[in-house]
Design a protein around this motif. Structure first.
Motif, PDB file in Angstrom:
ATOM      1  N   ASP A 128      43.180  42.037  39.600  1.00  0.00           N
ATOM      2  CA  ASP A 128      42.032  41.580  39.985  1.00  0.00           C
ATOM      3  C   ASP A 128      41.854  42.942  41.261  1.00  0.00           C
ATOM      4  O   ASP A 128      40.559  43.344  41.464  1.00  0.00           O
ATOM      5  CB  ASP A 128      41.923  40.263  40.790  1.00  0.00           C
ATOM      6  CG  ASP A 128      41.989  39.347  39.766  1.00  0.00           C
ATOM      7  OD1 ASP A 128      41.297  39.426  38.536  1.00  0.00           O
ATOM      8  OD2 ASP A 128      42.418  38.149  39.918  1.00  0.00           O
ATOM      9  N   SER A 155      31.095  38.977  38.658  1.00  0.00           N
ATOM     10  CA  SER A 155      31.368  39.118  40.014  1.00  0.00           C
ATOM     11  C   SER A 155      32.000  37.945  40.571  1.00  0.00           C
ATOM     12  O   SER A 155      33.000  38.037  41.283  1.00  0.00           O
ATOM     13  CB  SER A 155      30.242  39.768  40.666  1.00  0.00           C
ATOM     14  OG  SER A 155      29.449  40.933  39.947  1.00  0.00           O
ATOM     15  N   SER A 203      40.698  46.034  39.549  1.00  0.00           N
ATOM     16  CA  SER A 203      39.548  45.900  38.832  1.00  0.00           C
ATOM     17  C   SER A 203      38.394  46.335  39.977  1.00  0.00           C
ATOM     18  O   SER A 203      37.425  46.919  39.603  1.00  0.00           O
ATOM     19  CB  SER A 203      39.307  44.535  38.432  1.00  0.00           C
ATOM     20  OG  SER A 203      40.390  44.258  37.415  1.00  0.00           O
ATOM     21  N   SER A 204      38.562  45.282  41.239  1.00  0.00           N
ATOM     22  CA  SER A 204      37.395  45.661  42.165  1.00  0.00           C
ATOM     23  C   SER A 204      37.378  47.122  42.316  1.00  0.00           C
ATOM     24  O   SER A 204      36.250  47.672  42.518  1.00  0.00           O
ATOM     25  CB  SER A 204      37.754  44.701  43.178  1.00  0.00           C
ATOM     26  OG  SER A 204      38.735  43.998  43.050  1.00  0.00           O
ATOM     27  N   VAL A 262      35.818  37.679  41.821  1.00  0.00           N
ATOM     28  CA  VAL A 262      36.076  37.427  43.070  1.00  0.00           C
ATOM     29  C   VAL A 262      37.168  36.168  43.378  1.00  0.00           C
ATOM     30  O   VAL A 262      38.023  36.021  44.140  1.00  0.00           O
ATOM     31  CB  VAL A 262      34.924  37.240  44.008  1.00  0.00           C
ATOM     32  CG1 VAL A 262      35.438  36.818  45.446  1.00  0.00           C
ATOM     33  CG2 VAL A 262      34.173  38.747  44.287  1.00  0.00           C
ATOM     34  N   TYR A 320      37.982  49.453  33.677  1.00  0.00           N
ATOM     35  CA  TYR A 320      38.025  47.997  34.310  1.00  0.00           C
ATOM     36  C   TYR A 320      37.695  47.002  33.070  1.00  0.00           C
ATOM     37  O   TYR A 320      38.525  45.998  33.381  1.00  0.00           O
ATOM     38  CB  TYR A 320      36.620  47.940  35.084  1.00  0.00           C
ATOM     39  CG  TYR A 320      36.464  46.361  35.090  1.00  0.00           C
ATOM     40  CD1 TYR A 320      37.138  45.589  36.031  1.00  0.00           C
ATOM     41  CD2 TYR A 320      35.127  45.992  34.756  1.00  0.00           C
ATOM     42  CE1 TYR A 320      36.819  44.197  36.219  1.00  0.00           C
ATOM     43  CE2 TYR A 320      34.955  44.572  34.771  1.00  0.00           C
ATOM     44  CZ  TYR A 320      35.728  43.680  35.537  1.00  0.00           C
ATOM     45  OH  TYR A 320      35.394  42.440  35.563  1.00  0.00           O
TER      46      TYR A 320
END
Ligand code: SF4
Ligand code: SF4
Lengths: 401, 266
Positions: A121, A155, A124-125, A159, A81
């Motif tokens: 992204d 975080s 990654s999550s 987001v 990540y």
């Protein structure tokens, strides 16, 4: 709560052995799920001390050589990540720059960066959620905002970046106000890309793990330059036009140069004490670290080769990617090794590199003054001047075995 | 409610592990397997997700001044380790979900129904206390018997300790008592006795511990760090560095585009 029924616990032979007809499970630890019972000795390897010698009299006191810290519980998805998040962040930054000052010719590159950012992204999550002990509670990450916790800050950044990049992708090349919303989102994603690429290093530095804590000043720079190198390398691997190639080449080359230089800085920052630096020299992490250095250097060399053929470009980009990934895994495993070694925790603190570094007190918690290493001892012994060499009486140096 | 905490006087500990057992029983924690560590009489090894009290057995080839031994120079040190409930708690400051809170008793408590198992607290505790249980997925540690405190009861370990090695009470009062005990020991000839983490002056890195200790040898010998620091105190420098890195990244991106673009036109 309430996801375990007492009857199940009784059946599971977890050592509680509570007859649910006589007692109920309502203690603070009763909800702890058990598949396998714990191990008594965390390091099941061969004992490093003779039984019954706890090492009290030794130069390096410890409790039977047991780790003083808990090893970070994270798995492979976390360093991966770090890489993916870095790519997403750096790509978003490049995208905004391309759209802002690159003119029409680089507009396509800007859009491609939006895509890389958005996909990065999302991946990654996924990687982060995979590591959670309770993935179903992933939204708890956004329950509070805690500035003291880099993970909380990160975080929110991730987001935000994900939302902005997705909006930027959705509204790319639309006309009118929708297009302008997309452009605005791309700018926001670019701004968020900066912390996105760097907060992961702060997250590591903001732990008790000795080697991560000790390299807190250089680690963010390493991760961010490595992010630039890896985003550049990835974009070079994706199809692109010839005038975009120049921008990408410049971008990734600067990233690789930065990666190599900050790598030296990290090594230097860790070199305050041998125990701190050890994981970067030995073991799995040491090997990974060396591999990362070699990959980055080779990739840079291939990139600067005068007349580059196509395979050299591809090989350079692949090596750049491999180097960036190896860098994250090396730091990750170095942290694990560092946490396992009690001396890596104890010795720096004795040498005033623990709390004393920030609070400036002069005595450890047992009232003993810190061992400030004398600066004289740290100097590399100066070589004797060689007037003899001129007179021809110079003796060859005897190599140290 | 006041500040509640433990004073663990290790000179009184006889290594009976009543605290370990009482803790397991009251909190209904799973067992940790019936295995021998092979290193000493300490078969618990370490604090962990299902071990919230751990009795360390330090076997020393040095005598204790107040003891007489028959043959060899020799002494035992026993110490019941526990979560320190730090004034500046690394775990609490790191937890991104707000699962770790400071209670009305000034103790540090992990709410199991909030924790999502990110594992950040594990790496952030400078004492290696809190741990994530793999098959459960959440972080667990001593609650200082939050449920008992609410009922005005003494925590299970302090209640069970037969020698009053573990003393529970208001931290202010415990500190005074501990100070008196140190003086008493010094008078008796145990010059080495000192308090570990009793206040912010003694341990600026943690701001003092609500569960502090009386020790008679180096902290390392008991597996305690000599100068622990809450990671957040040093984190600021990392953020500053990341700020510079951000500036550098912006410059590199703009530079690459501007230089690359010029090459295209020229
Ligand atoms: S000892 Fe560790 S787990 Fe306990 S309060 Fe302090 S930082 Fe948290
Ligand atoms: S594992 Fe749980 S308690 Fe620990 S930091 Fe993460 S959310 Fe907080």
């Amino acid at each position: 709560m309430g996801d375990i029924r007492p009857e199940d616990l009784e059946k599971r032979q977890d050592g509680r052995n509570i007859d649910s007809r006589l007692g109920d499970l309502s203690g603070e630890g009763a909800q702890q799920r058990v598949k396998d019972t714990d191990e008594a000795n965390p390091s099941r390897a061969l004992l490093r001390t003779r039984p019954s010698v706890s090492g009290v009299n030794a130069e390096e006191p410890s409790y039977y050589g047991q780790p003083a810290l808990k090893e970070p519980v994270w798995i492979w998805s976390i360093p991966l990540y770090f890489y993916v998040g870095g790519v997403a962040g750096a790509a978003s930054v490049l995208g905004v720059a391309a759209e802002a000052v690159g003119g029409e010719g680089l507009r396509k590159l800007g859009y491609r960066c939006r895509w890389v950012g958005a996909v990065g992204d999302i991946v990654s999550s996924g990687l982060l959620i995979h590591d959670l002990g309770r993935p179903e509670r992933l939204l708890n990450m956004l329950r509070v905002f805690r500035p003291t916790s880099p993970m909380s800050v990160g975080s929110w950044v991730m987001v935000g970046s994900g939302a902005m990049n997705s909006a930027a992708v959705l509204f790319a090349s639309r006309r009118g106000w929708l297009g302008r919303v997309g452009d605005g989102a791309a700018v926001a994603a670019g701004l968020l890309g900066l912390p996105l690429a760097g907060y992961t290093a702060v997250l590591l530095a903001n732990t008790a793990v000795p080697v991560w804590q000790a390299t807190r000043k250089s680690l963010p720079l390493l991760f961010m330059s490595s992010a630039v190198a890896s985003a550049g390398s990835l974009l070079e691997l994706l199809p692109h036009s010839s005038h975009e190639a120049k921008v990408l080449h410049l971008f990734s080359t600067m990233g690789k140069v930065g990666e190599l230089m900050t790598g030296v800085a990290v090594r230097h920052e860790a070199s305050g004490l041998e125990v701190l630096e050890r994981p970067l020299k030995q073991g799995v992490s040491g090997t990974l670290w060396k591999a990362a250095r070699v990959c980055a250097a080779a990739s840079l060399a291939l990139g600067l080769w005068p007349r580059r053929t196509r395979w050299m470009k591809v090989a350079g980009a692949l090596l750049g990617t491999a180097g960036a990934i190896a860098t994250r895994f090396a730091m990750f495993h170095a942290g694990k090794a560092s946490a396992r070694d009690p001396q890596a925790t104890f010795q720096p603190q004795r040498e005033a590199m623990g709390a004393a570094e920030v609070t400036g007190h002069t005595h450890a918690s047992d009232g003993k003054p810190f061992k400030f290493p004398l600066p004289v001892l740290r100097e590399t012994p100066r070589r004797p001047e060689r007037p003899e060499a001129a007179s021809g009486a110079w003796e060859p140096e005897i190599p140290v075995p | 409610m006041g500040q509640k905490g433990f004073f663990t006087d290790t000179t009184l500990c006889i290594g009976c592990k009543a605290c370990e057992v009482a803790c397991k029983q009251w909190n209904q924690l799973p067992d940790d397997g019936f295995q021998l560590t092979g290193m000493s009489y300490d078969n618990t090894g370490h604090l962990g997700s299902s071990t919230w009290r751990h009795v360390a057995f330090v076997e020393r080839p040095v005598p204790l001044p107040t003891q007489t031994v028959g043959l060899l120079d020799f002494s035992w040190l026993m110490a019941s380790d526990v979560c320190k409930h730090c004034q500046r708690a690394g775990c609490l400051e790191a937890c991104p979900t707000g699962a770790i809170i400071r209670t009305e008793f000034d103790t540090v408590y992990v709410q199991p129904d909030v924790c999502n198992g990110c594992g950040y607290c594990v790496a952030a505790c400078p004492f290696g206390v809190v741990d994530r249980r793999e098959d459960d997925g959440r972080a667990w540690k001593c609650t200082l018997c939050y449920d008992r405190l609410g009922e005005d009861m003494t925590p299970a370990c302090a209640k069970a300790c037969p020698t009053a090695s573990i003393q529970f009470g208001d931290v202010d009062e415990l500190r005074e008592r501990a100070q008196r005990r140190v003086e008493q020991l010094h008078e008796k000839g145990l010059e080495q006795a000192y308090l570990y983490g009793a206040d912010a002056e003694n341990q600026p890195g943690t701001g003092g511990l609500n569960a502090f200790f009386l020790l008679v040898d180096k902290p390392e010998v008991y597996n305690l760090p000599p100068d622990p620091v809450v990671p957040t105190m040093k984190g600021r420098e990392a953020w500053v560095s990341a700020g510079w890195g951000a500036l550098g990244m912006a410059v590199v991106a703009l530079g690459a585009v501007l230089l690359g673009r010029e090459v295209v036109r020229g």
